[in-house]
Design a protein around this motif. Sequence first.
Motif, PDB file in Angstrom:
ATOM      1  N   GLU A  17       0.818  -1.207   0.000  1.00 49.31           N
ATOM      2  CA  GLU A  17       0.000   0.000   0.000  1.00 49.31           C
ATOM      3  C   GLU A  17       0.856   1.261   0.000  1.00 49.31           C
ATOM      4  OE1 GLU A  17      -3.428   1.886  -0.524  1.00 49.31           O
ATOM      5  OE2 GLU A  17      -3.203  -0.300  -0.388  1.00 49.31           O
ATOM      6  N   LEU A  18       1.982   1.212   0.713  1.00 51.56           N
ATOM      7  CA  LEU A  18       2.857   2.371   0.805  1.00 51.56           C
ATOM      8  C   LEU A  18       3.665   2.582  -0.474  1.00 51.56           C
ATOM      9  CD1 LEU A  18       4.210   4.626   2.524  1.00 51.56           C
ATOM     10  CD2 LEU A  18       5.871   2.890   3.257  1.00 51.56           C
ATOM     11  N   LEU A  19       4.074   1.482  -1.111  1.00 49.70           N
ATOM     12  CA  LEU A  19       5.025   1.571  -2.219  1.00 49.70           C
ATOM     13  C   LEU A  19       4.376   1.574  -3.598  1.00 49.70           C
ATOM     14  CD1 LEU A  19       7.812  -0.852  -0.899  1.00 49.70           C
ATOM     15  CD2 LEU A  19       7.665   1.624  -0.653  1.00 49.70           C
ATOM     16  N   LYS A  20       3.139   1.079  -3.728  1.00 54.38           N
ATOM     17  CA  LYS A  20       2.521   1.066  -5.050  1.00 54.38           C
ATOM     18  C   LYS A  20       2.246   2.500  -5.509  1.00 54.38           C
ATOM     19  CE  LYS A  20      -2.415   0.762  -3.920  1.00 54.38           C
ATOM     20  NZ  LYS A  20      -3.626  -0.084  -4.003  1.00 54.38           N
ATOM     21  N   PHE A  21       2.128   2.660  -6.827  1.00 55.01           N
ATOM     22  CA  PHE A  21       1.881   3.986  -7.384  1.00 55.01           C
ATOM     23  C   PHE A  21       0.421   4.363  -7.191  1.00 55.01           C
ATOM     24  CE2 PHE A  21       0.469   6.646 -10.951  1.00 55.01           C
ATOM     25  CZ  PHE A  21       1.303   7.736 -10.781  1.00 55.01           C
ATOM     26  N   SER A  22       0.211   5.520  -6.591  1.00 51.91           N
ATOM     27  CA  SER A  22      -1.123   6.109  -6.438  1.00 51.91           C
ATOM     28  C   SER A  22      -1.023   7.550  -6.914  1.00 51.91           C
ATOM     29  CB  SER A  22      -1.570   6.057  -4.970  1.00 51.91           C
ATOM     30  OG  SER A  22      -2.681   6.900  -4.763  1.00 51.91           O
ATOM     31  N   ARG A  23      -1.805   7.906  -7.918  1.00 56.69           N
ATOM     32  CA  ARG A  23      -1.661   9.253  -8.469  1.00 56.69           C
ATOM     33  C   ARG A  23      -1.911  10.357  -7.447  1.00 56.69           C
ATOM     34  NH1 ARG A  23      -0.087  11.224 -12.788  1.00 56.69           N
ATOM     35  NH2 ARG A  23      -0.017   9.137 -13.694  1.00 56.69           N
ATOM     36  N   PRO A  24      -2.921  10.262  -6.593  1.00 58.20           N
ATOM     37  CA  PRO A  24      -3.077  11.319  -5.583  1.00 58.20           C
ATOM     38  C   PRO A  24      -1.843  11.457  -4.685  1.00 58.20           C
ATOM     39  CG  PRO A  24      -5.089  10.033  -5.752  1.00 58.20           C
ATOM     40  CD  PRO A  24      -4.063   9.319  -6.565  1.00 58.20           C
ATOM     41  N   ALA A  25      -1.274  10.327  -4.262  1.00 55.55           N
ATOM     42  CA  ALA A  25      -0.084  10.390  -3.415  1.00 55.55           C
ATOM     43  C   ALA A  25       1.111  10.940  -4.191  1.00 55.55           C
ATOM     44  CB  ALA A  25       0.244   9.009  -2.863  1.00 55.55           C
ATOM     45  N   TYR A  26       1.239  10.514  -5.457  1.00 60.55           N
ATOM     46  CA  TYR A  26       2.331  11.005  -6.310  1.00 60.55           C
ATOM     47  C   TYR A  26       2.242  12.519  -6.484  1.00 60.55           C
ATOM     48  CZ  TYR A  26       4.730  12.117 -10.689  1.00 60.55           C
ATOM     49  OH  TYR A  26       5.512  12.709 -11.656  1.00 60.55           O
ATOM     50  N   GLU A  27       1.044  13.019  -6.700  1.00 66.61           N
ATOM     51  CA  GLU A  27       0.863  14.464  -6.891  1.00 66.61           C
ATOM     52  C   GLU A  27       1.105  15.244  -5.611  1.00 66.61           C
ATOM     53  OE1 GLU A  27      -3.026  14.695  -8.595  1.00 66.61           O
ATOM     54  OE2 GLU A  27      -2.305  14.242 -10.641  1.00 66.61           O
ATOM     55  N   ARG A  28       1.051  14.552  -4.475  1.00 62.14           N
ATOM     56  CA  ARG A  28       1.384  15.207  -3.199  1.00 62.14           C
ATOM     57  C   ARG A  28       2.879  15.095  -2.878  1.00 62.14           C
ATOM     58  NH1 ARG A  28      -3.431  12.541  -1.453  1.00 62.14           N
ATOM     59  NH2 ARG A  28      -2.130  10.979  -0.411  1.00 62.14           N
ATOM     60  N   GLY A  29       3.649  14.457  -3.773  1.00 66.75           N
ATOM     61  CA  GLY A  29       5.095  14.408  -3.579  1.00 66.75           C
ATOM     62  C   GLY A  29       5.706  13.043  -3.424  1.00 66.75           C
ATOM     63  N   ALA A  30       4.924  11.970  -3.509  1.00 73.87           N
ATOM     64  CA  ALA A  30       5.458  10.613  -3.353  1.00 73.87           C
ATOM     65  C   ALA A  30       6.094  10.139  -4.667  1.00 73.87           C
ATOM     66  CB  ALA A  30       4.360   9.658  -2.905  1.00 73.87           C
ATOM     67  N   VAL A  31       7.150  10.829  -5.080  1.00 72.55           N
ATOM     68  CA  VAL A  31       7.790  10.554  -6.372  1.00 72.55           C
ATOM     69  C   VAL A  31       8.408   9.164  -6.395  1.00 72.55           C
ATOM     70  CG1 VAL A  31       9.530  11.386  -8.003  1.00 72.55           C
ATOM     71  CG2 VAL A  31       8.236  13.009  -6.635  1.00 72.55           C
ATOM     72  N   TRP A  32       8.849   8.667  -5.240  1.00 68.53           N
ATOM     73  CA  TRP A  32       9.502   7.365  -5.183  1.00 68.53           C
ATOM     74  C   TRP A  32       8.603   6.240  -5.676  1.00 68.53           C
ATOM     75  CZ3 TRP A  32       7.877  10.055  -0.818  1.00 68.53           C
ATOM     76  CH2 TRP A  32       6.828   9.480  -0.104  1.00 68.53           C
ATOM     77  N   GLN A  33       7.277   6.468  -5.630  1.00 64.71           N
ATOM     78  CA  GLN A  33       6.357   5.416  -6.052  1.00 64.71           C
ATOM     79  C   GLN A  33       6.496   5.056  -7.524  1.00 64.71           C
ATOM     80  OE1 GLN A  33       2.419   6.699  -4.932  1.00 64.71           O
ATOM     81  NE2 GLN A  33       2.730   6.214  -2.767  1.00 64.71           N
ATOM     82  N   LEU A  34       7.053   5.955  -8.322  1.00 63.09           N
ATOM     83  CA  LEU A  34       7.274   5.638  -9.741  1.00 63.09           C
ATOM     84  C   LEU A  34       8.157   4.408  -9.887  1.00 63.09           C
ATOM     85  CD1 LEU A  34       7.906   9.236 -11.152  1.00 63.09           C
ATOM     86  CD2 LEU A  34       5.815   7.867 -11.384  1.00 63.09           C
ATOM     87  N   LEU A  35       9.100   4.214  -8.969  1.00 66.67           N
ATOM     88  CA  LEU A  35      10.014   3.068  -9.017  1.00 66.67           C
ATOM     89  C   LEU A  35       9.618   1.974  -8.030  1.00 66.67           C
ATOM     90  CD1 LEU A  35      13.428   4.915  -9.369  1.00 66.67           C
ATOM     91  CD2 LEU A  35      12.147   3.744 -11.157  1.00 66.67           C
ATOM     92  N   THR A  36       9.250   2.355  -6.807  1.00 67.82           N
ATOM     93  CA  THR A  36       8.947   1.327  -5.806  1.00 67.82           C
ATOM     94  C   THR A  36       7.709   0.516  -6.180  1.00 67.82           C
ATOM     95  OG1 THR A  36       7.639   2.895  -4.466  1.00 67.82           O
ATOM     96  CG2 THR A  36       9.998   2.671  -3.950  1.00 67.82           C
ATOM     97  N   SER A  37       6.803   1.113  -6.935  1.00 65.88           N
ATOM     98  CA  SER A  37       5.583   0.391  -7.330  1.00 65.88           C
ATOM     99  C   SER A  37       5.906  -0.838  -8.174  1.00 65.88           C
ATOM    100  CB  SER A  37       4.655   1.317  -8.118  1.00 65.88           C
ATOM    101  OG  SER A  37       5.287   1.791  -9.295  1.00 65.88           O
ATOM    102  N   GLN A  38       7.088  -0.859  -8.769  1.00 69.18           N
ATOM    103  CA  GLN A  38       7.444  -1.977  -9.637  1.00 69.18           C
ATOM    104  C   GLN A  38       8.021  -3.158  -8.859  1.00 69.18           C
ATOM    105  OE1 GLN A  38       9.218  -0.615 -13.484  1.00 69.18           O
ATOM    106  NE2 GLN A  38       9.059   1.423 -12.576  1.00 69.18           N
ATOM    107  N   TRP A  39       8.184  -2.989  -7.549  1.00 71.96           N
ATOM    108  CA  TRP A  39       8.687  -4.067  -6.701  1.00 71.96           C
ATOM    109  C   TRP A  39       7.623  -4.633  -5.782  1.00 71.96           C
ATOM    110  CZ3 TRP A  39      13.142  -6.412  -7.662  1.00 71.96           C
ATOM    111  CH2 TRP A  39      14.059  -5.747  -8.465  1.00 71.96           C
ATOM    112  N   VAL A  40       6.395  -4.107  -5.849  1.00 68.35           N
ATOM    113  CA  VAL A  40       5.276  -4.685  -5.110  1.00 68.35           C
ATOM    114  C   VAL A  40       4.183  -5.055  -6.111  1.00 68.35           C
ATOM    115  CG1 VAL A  40       5.755  -3.474  -2.964  1.00 68.35           C
ATOM    116  CG2 VAL A  40       4.322  -2.366  -4.678  1.00 68.35           C
ATOM    117  N   HIS A  41       3.221  -5.865  -5.652  1.00 70.89           N
ATOM    118  CA  HIS A  41       2.223  -6.407  -6.561  1.00 70.89           C
ATOM    119  C   HIS A  41       0.835  -6.323  -5.956  1.00 70.89           C
ATOM    120  CE1 HIS A  41       6.052  -7.935  -8.066  1.00 70.89           C
ATOM    121  NE2 HIS A  41       5.457  -8.054  -9.229  1.00 70.89           N
ATOM    122  N   LEU A  42      -0.166  -6.604  -6.798  1.00 70.69           N
ATOM    123  CA  LEU A  42      -1.552  -6.429  -6.374  1.00 70.69           C
ATOM    124  C   LEU A  42      -2.087  -7.616  -5.598  1.00 70.69           C
ATOM    125  CD1 LEU A  42      -2.976  -4.739  -9.602  1.00 70.69           C
ATOM    126  CD2 LEU A  42      -2.279  -3.635  -7.459  1.00 70.69           C
TER     127      LEU A  42
END
Length: 211
Positions: free
Chosen positions: A28-53
């Motif tokens: 939940e913390l590492l997957k890409f979420s656009r609202p979180a990304y737009e608030r500054g969670a830029v790391w999710q662009l990469l970390t989302s690729q190491w977690v799964h649904l």
Amino acid sequence: MKRLWSGALIVLGLLLLLGLQLGPQFPELLKFSRPAYERGAVWQLLTSQWVHLNWPHTWVNGLVFALSLAGWRTWISLRDQMGALAGGMLGVALVLALDADCTYYAGLSGALHGLWAGNALTLLGQTFMPTDQSELPQQRMRDVSEGTMALMVLLLLVCKLWWQGNAALNPATGWLGIPVYWPAHEAGLAGGLLVMGLVLLLRRTTSGRRD
């Protein structure tokens, strides 16, 4: 010894994928979420690729990751494979950042397309742009057969991307029962090709200078 070391790194990579899925807070913390990304969670662009649904998603990508790295070691160094994988991840990260319609993302499949495409391109480079021009004819024949295999891999990847881009053939939900973000596959493939193409060009340039 080098092969043993690379095997240990592959196992560690697989354990990382599985371990990140074990902690319920990690996906939940590492997957890409656009609202979180737009608030500054830029790391999710990469970390989302190491977690799964879900766990099937994790196991499939994890096993493909480990088996791909292990199988390609016959022709491609682990260092080059990591370069291809990194290129795939960068390609996926870019499309996630730019596509406002993508609200969430998790998974390694896009980067794996970059791994396979980058590996195939590297093998082609080793075949048709060898740094050692003094190879025996038997070695050159083997190289050409490996180059043919690399071309077939690239052709199959292109056909797969064409198929998944065909709306009539392409289901919104994949065989694992989760939504599939198809542009990640295309972006990952492009990223892997671009990064390893630059690596091959750099090697060719530096080799020419030494000669």
